[in-house]
Scaffold this motif. Sequence first.
Motif, PDB file in Angstrom:
ATOM      1  N   VAL A   1     -10.607  52.563  36.261  1.00 11.23           N
ATOM      2  CA  VAL A   1     -10.264  53.030  37.610  1.00 11.23           C
ATOM      3  C   VAL A   1     -11.516  52.869  38.464  1.00 11.23           C
ATOM      4  O   VAL A   1     -12.596  53.340  38.075  1.00 11.23           O
ATOM      5  CB  VAL A   1      -9.805  54.505  37.595  1.00 11.23           C
ATOM      6  CG1 VAL A   1      -9.556  55.005  39.024  1.00 11.23           C
ATOM      7  CG2 VAL A   1      -8.556  54.666  36.742  1.00 11.23           C
TER       8      VAL A   1
ATOM      9  N   GLY B   1     -13.265  52.770  42.520  1.00  7.82           N
ATOM     10  CA  GLY B   1     -13.216  52.982  43.979  1.00  7.82           C
ATOM     11  C   GLY B   1     -14.523  52.511  44.586  1.00  7.82           C
ATOM     12  O   GLY B   1     -15.591  52.720  44.006  1.00  7.82           O
ATOM     13  N   LEU B   2     -14.455  51.856  45.724  1.00  8.98           N
ATOM     14  CA  LEU B   2     -15.657  51.276  46.318  1.00  8.98           C
ATOM     15  C   LEU B   2     -16.027  51.909  47.658  1.00  8.98           C
ATOM     16  O   LEU B   2     -15.151  52.247  48.453  1.00  8.98           O
ATOM     17  CB  LEU B   2     -15.440  49.773  46.544  1.00  8.98           C
ATOM     18  CG  LEU B   2     -16.002  48.827  45.488  1.00  8.98           C
ATOM     19  CD1 LEU B   2     -15.448  49.156  44.124  1.00  8.98           C
ATOM     20  CD2 LEU B   2     -15.692  47.392  45.836  1.00  8.98           C
TER      21      LEU B   2
ATOM     22  N   SER C   1     -12.852  53.051  49.837  1.00  8.34           N
ATOM     23  CA  SER C   1     -11.509  52.800  49.288  1.00  8.34           C
ATOM     24  C   SER C   1     -11.064  53.980  48.449  1.00  8.34           C
ATOM     25  O   SER C   1     -11.873  54.773  47.978  1.00  8.34           O
ATOM     26  CB  SER C   1     -11.501  51.532  48.418  1.00  8.34           C
ATOM     27  OG  SER C   1     -11.858  51.840  47.076  1.00  8.34           O
ATOM     28  N   ARG C   2      -9.762  54.097  48.257  1.00  9.20           N
ATOM     29  CA  ARG C   2      -9.233  55.008  47.242  1.00  9.20           C
ATOM     30  C   ARG C   2      -9.482  54.364  45.879  1.00  9.20           C
ATOM     31  O   ARG C   2      -9.695  53.148  45.803  1.00  9.20           O
ATOM     32  CB  ARG C   2      -7.727  55.197  47.451  1.00  9.20           C
ATOM     33  CG  ARG C   2      -7.366  55.821  48.777  1.00  9.20           C
ATOM     34  CD  ARG C   2      -7.317  57.314  48.686  1.00  9.20           C
ATOM     35  NE  ARG C   2      -6.900  57.889  49.963  1.00  9.20           N
ATOM     36  CZ  ARG C   2      -7.219  59.116  50.340  1.00  9.20           C
ATOM     37  NH1 ARG C   2      -7.943  59.905  49.564  1.00  9.20           N
ATOM     38  NH2 ARG C   2      -6.795  59.585  51.500  1.00  9.20           N
ATOM     39  N   PRO C   3      -9.390  55.142  44.805  1.00  7.90           N
ATOM     40  CA  PRO C   3      -9.649  54.549  43.488  1.00  7.90           C
ATOM     41  C   PRO C   3      -8.460  53.730  43.007  1.00  7.90           C
ATOM     42  O   PRO C   3      -7.858  54.015  41.971  1.00  7.90           O
ATOM     43  CB  PRO C   3      -9.899  55.772  42.595  1.00  7.90           C
ATOM     44  CG  PRO C   3      -9.131  56.865  43.242  1.00  7.90           C
ATOM     45  CD  PRO C   3      -9.164  56.593  44.716  1.00  7.90           C
TER      46      PRO C   3
ATOM     47  N   ASN D   1     -17.751  52.960  42.177  1.00  8.02           N
ATOM     48  CA  ASN D   1     -17.419  54.142  41.362  1.00  8.02           C
ATOM     49  C   ASN D   1     -16.493  53.717  40.232  1.00  8.02           C
ATOM     50  O   ASN D   1     -15.469  53.080  40.470  1.00  8.02           O
ATOM     51  CB  ASN D   1     -16.715  55.187  42.222  1.00  8.02           C
ATOM     52  CG  ASN D   1     -17.622  55.707  43.323  1.00  8.02           C
ATOM     53  OD1 ASN D   1     -18.352  56.666  43.133  1.00  8.02           O
ATOM     54  ND2 ASN D   1     -17.603  55.045  44.468  1.00  8.02           N
ATOM     55  N   VAL D   2     -16.865  54.080  39.001  1.00  3.96           N
ATOM     56  CA  VAL D   2     -16.112  53.635  37.828  1.00  3.96           C
ATOM     57  C   VAL D   2     -15.771  54.829  36.945  1.00  3.96           C
ATOM     58  O   VAL D   2     -16.616  55.684  36.694  1.00  3.96           O
ATOM     59  CB  VAL D   2     -16.953  52.645  36.973  1.00  3.96           C
ATOM     60  CG1 VAL D   2     -16.163  52.159  35.765  1.00  3.96           C
ATOM     61  CG2 VAL D   2     -17.431  51.465  37.802  1.00  3.96           C
TER      62      VAL D   2
ATOM     63  N   GLY E   1     -10.560  60.170  34.717  1.00  2.00           N
ATOM     64  CA  GLY E   1     -11.818  60.491  34.058  1.00  2.00           C
ATOM     65  C   GLY E   1     -12.913  60.782  35.076  1.00  2.00           C
ATOM     66  O   GLY E   1     -12.730  60.586  36.278  1.00  2.00           O
TER      67      GLY E   1
HETATM   68  P1  ADP Z   1     -18.412  61.405  47.283  1.00  5.85           P
HETATM   69  O1  ADP Z   1     -18.386  61.726  48.732  1.00  5.85           O
HETATM   70  O2  ADP Z   1     -18.948  62.458  46.424  1.00  5.85           O
HETATM   71  O3  ADP Z   1     -19.039  60.056  47.032  1.00  5.85           O
HETATM   72  P2  ADP Z   1     -15.676  60.609  47.466  1.00  5.85           P
HETATM   73  O4  ADP Z   1     -14.471  61.443  47.320  1.00  5.85           O
HETATM   74  O5  ADP Z   1     -16.041  60.162  48.822  1.00  5.85           O
HETATM   75  O6  ADP Z   1     -16.888  61.310  46.813  1.00  5.85           O
HETATM   76  O7  ADP Z   1     -15.438  59.331  46.555  1.00  5.85           O
HETATM   77  C1  ADP Z   1     -16.279  58.259  46.581  1.00  5.85           C
HETATM   78  C2  ADP Z   1     -15.594  57.056  45.949  1.00  5.85           C
HETATM   79  O8  ADP Z   1     -15.284  57.330  44.593  1.00  5.85           O
HETATM   80  C3  ADP Z   1     -14.296  56.649  46.605  1.00  5.85           C
HETATM   81  O9  ADP Z   1     -14.305  55.245  46.774  1.00  5.85           O
HETATM   82  C4  ADP Z   1     -13.228  57.057  45.606  1.00  5.85           C
HETATM   83  O10 ADP Z   1     -12.136  56.185  45.634  1.00  5.85           O
HETATM   84  C5  ADP Z   1     -13.976  56.910  44.295  1.00  5.85           C
HETATM   85  N1  ADP Z   1     -13.453  57.742  43.216  1.00  5.85           N
HETATM   86  C6  ADP Z   1     -13.104  59.038  43.268  1.00  5.85           C
HETATM   87  N2  ADP Z   1     -12.696  59.468  42.057  1.00  5.85           N
HETATM   88  C7  ADP Z   1     -12.778  58.411  41.214  1.00  5.85           C
HETATM   89  C8  ADP Z   1     -12.519  58.224  39.817  1.00  5.85           C
HETATM   90  N3  ADP Z   1     -12.072  59.216  39.034  1.00  5.85           N
HETATM   91  N4  ADP Z   1     -12.746  57.008  39.283  1.00  5.85           N
HETATM   92  C9  ADP Z   1     -13.194  55.997  40.048  1.00  5.85           C
HETATM   93  N5  ADP Z   1     -13.478  56.122  41.354  1.00  5.85           N
HETATM   94  C10 ADP Z   1     -13.281  57.310  41.942  1.00  5.85           C
END
Ligand code: ADP
Length: 503
Positions: free
Chosen positions: A24, A26-27, A174-176, A215-216, A237
């Motif tokens: 999963v 998110g960028l 992006s959303r994840p 984000n991974v 996760g």
């Molecule tokens: P933060 O502000 O602490 O960086 P965010 O909610 O803004 O947290 O999320 C940052 C990025 O992490 C977003 O691109 C989101 O899609 C991604 N993200 C959130 N949860 C997960 C996850 N479980 N696995 C992968 N990516 C994630």
Amino acid sequence: MLDQTYDSPKVKTIAGAKADWELVIGLEVHAQISSNAKLFSGASTKFGAEPNSNVAFVDAAMPGMLPVINEYCIEQAVRTGLGLKAQINLVSAFDRKNYFYPDLPQGYQISQLYQPIVGEGEVLVEMGDGTARLVRIERIHMEQDAGKSIHDMDPNMSFVDLNRTGVALMEIVSRPDIRGPEEAAAFVTKLRQILRYLGTCDGNMQNGNMRADVNVSICKPGQYEKYMETQDFSHLGTRCEIKNMNSMRFIQQAIDVEARRQIAIVEAGGTVSQETRLYDPDKGETRSMRSKEEAHDYRYFPDPDLLPLEIEQAWVDDIAASLPELPDDKKARFINDFSLTDYDASVLTADVESAHYYEAVAQGRDGKLAANWVINELFGRLKKEDHDISASPVSPAQLGGIIDLISSQAISGKIAKDLFEIVYTEGGDPAEIVEARGMKQVTDTGAIEAAVDEIIAANPAQVEKAKANPKLAGWFVGQVMKATGGKANPKAVNQIVSAKLGL
Ligand code: ADP
Ligand code: MG
């Protein structure tokens, strides 16, 4: 919504020692806004200028200096939001993100934490095999870039260059929804393509004008579907964030390496802790930069020097009306108007200059033939010299002229390639070159017949062989083409050779 013609790409799974795991991703993409001036000052943003030559008093945080918002940067952020089919927030606000670093003279970065200018949008990510995934955009906010510390100019001292300080960035989150390394690269590629079409970011990753935090996390099959149903992150996760990736290749490598690291931890009975990591391409590993406990407390608060940003719907509508045709629409139109394959249309719309070039060539001509010439001959030739389309020595009118000569059967396909090379290296009008150099195709059957007769008369043994094995007639065709300097119409030669040999 996702076009019905697309299937979803396969989710990347990695086989661990005990189970299969899904990825999963998110960028958070930082894109420098294309603008001549900075976000809150009139200083230039020109890349490669003399260090500290593009610094206004407010960029250097001189006492009493106040930020003044650059309206063009706002317009660019709105344009980007519209290009990503996103919600535009008519009221947004700037916050201070406080931290100390020598390249940050203010002691804080002005950003938009609580009320970003752009809300939810989407990007269609195509995988090149006919599958595509719709990746949701969570938000886009504007913020200032920091300066640059230079540690490698002197053994005893570090230097600071403030040229970048205060340059406008967009952070596109992006959303994840990204499910594998290739998809992550395809997402960044698509995003870059859209921004370039819009003219809101040049997408130059080498210069750092576009970079991504990746984000991974890993999960068991089925968990992601539960997250999608409920939007509850507890089904996923724990993620780690890999900072500042500025190459498509490294993004993919880092995701793979990081996912395998997390799988090893979880399968050994451990837990992944949320942290920020760096990817080391030489060692092929990610390393911890700081854990969640060590995470900075940025003490965000609304910037008292800046009023909330209010924009009008009418202004947004004007920007929307001036948007260029975007890649997805252009590609669909090319497929429809010029009968192109999905693949050819993708190649021709990859950047806007190529698309404009192709369209100028294809207009009023055979679209497929034009696509072949632009992709195979022109792009192939340009690639040899590492040129892009903007450096093409052959104009659309010249290439169109070559194609017209083929279509009217004035020249054969083979001669057309020679002609293309002449136009490429020497320039000139294709029709005039063909005339002046006697390159016209010989369709005069009398002349071809004479050539065929001559070759048949001179090669009686070959004639016997060809009569026994008609496949050998090709030899005669080749000889005739040679004798006519490649100018004979190949179709006519074929027919005449077959007739004369009695095949
Ligand atoms: P933060 O502000 O602490 O960086 P965010 O909610 O803004 O947290 O999320 C940052 C990025 O992490 C977003 O691109 C989101 O899609 C991604 N993200 C959130 N949860 C997960 C996850 N479980 N696995 C992968 N990516 C994630
Ligand atoms: Mg974040």
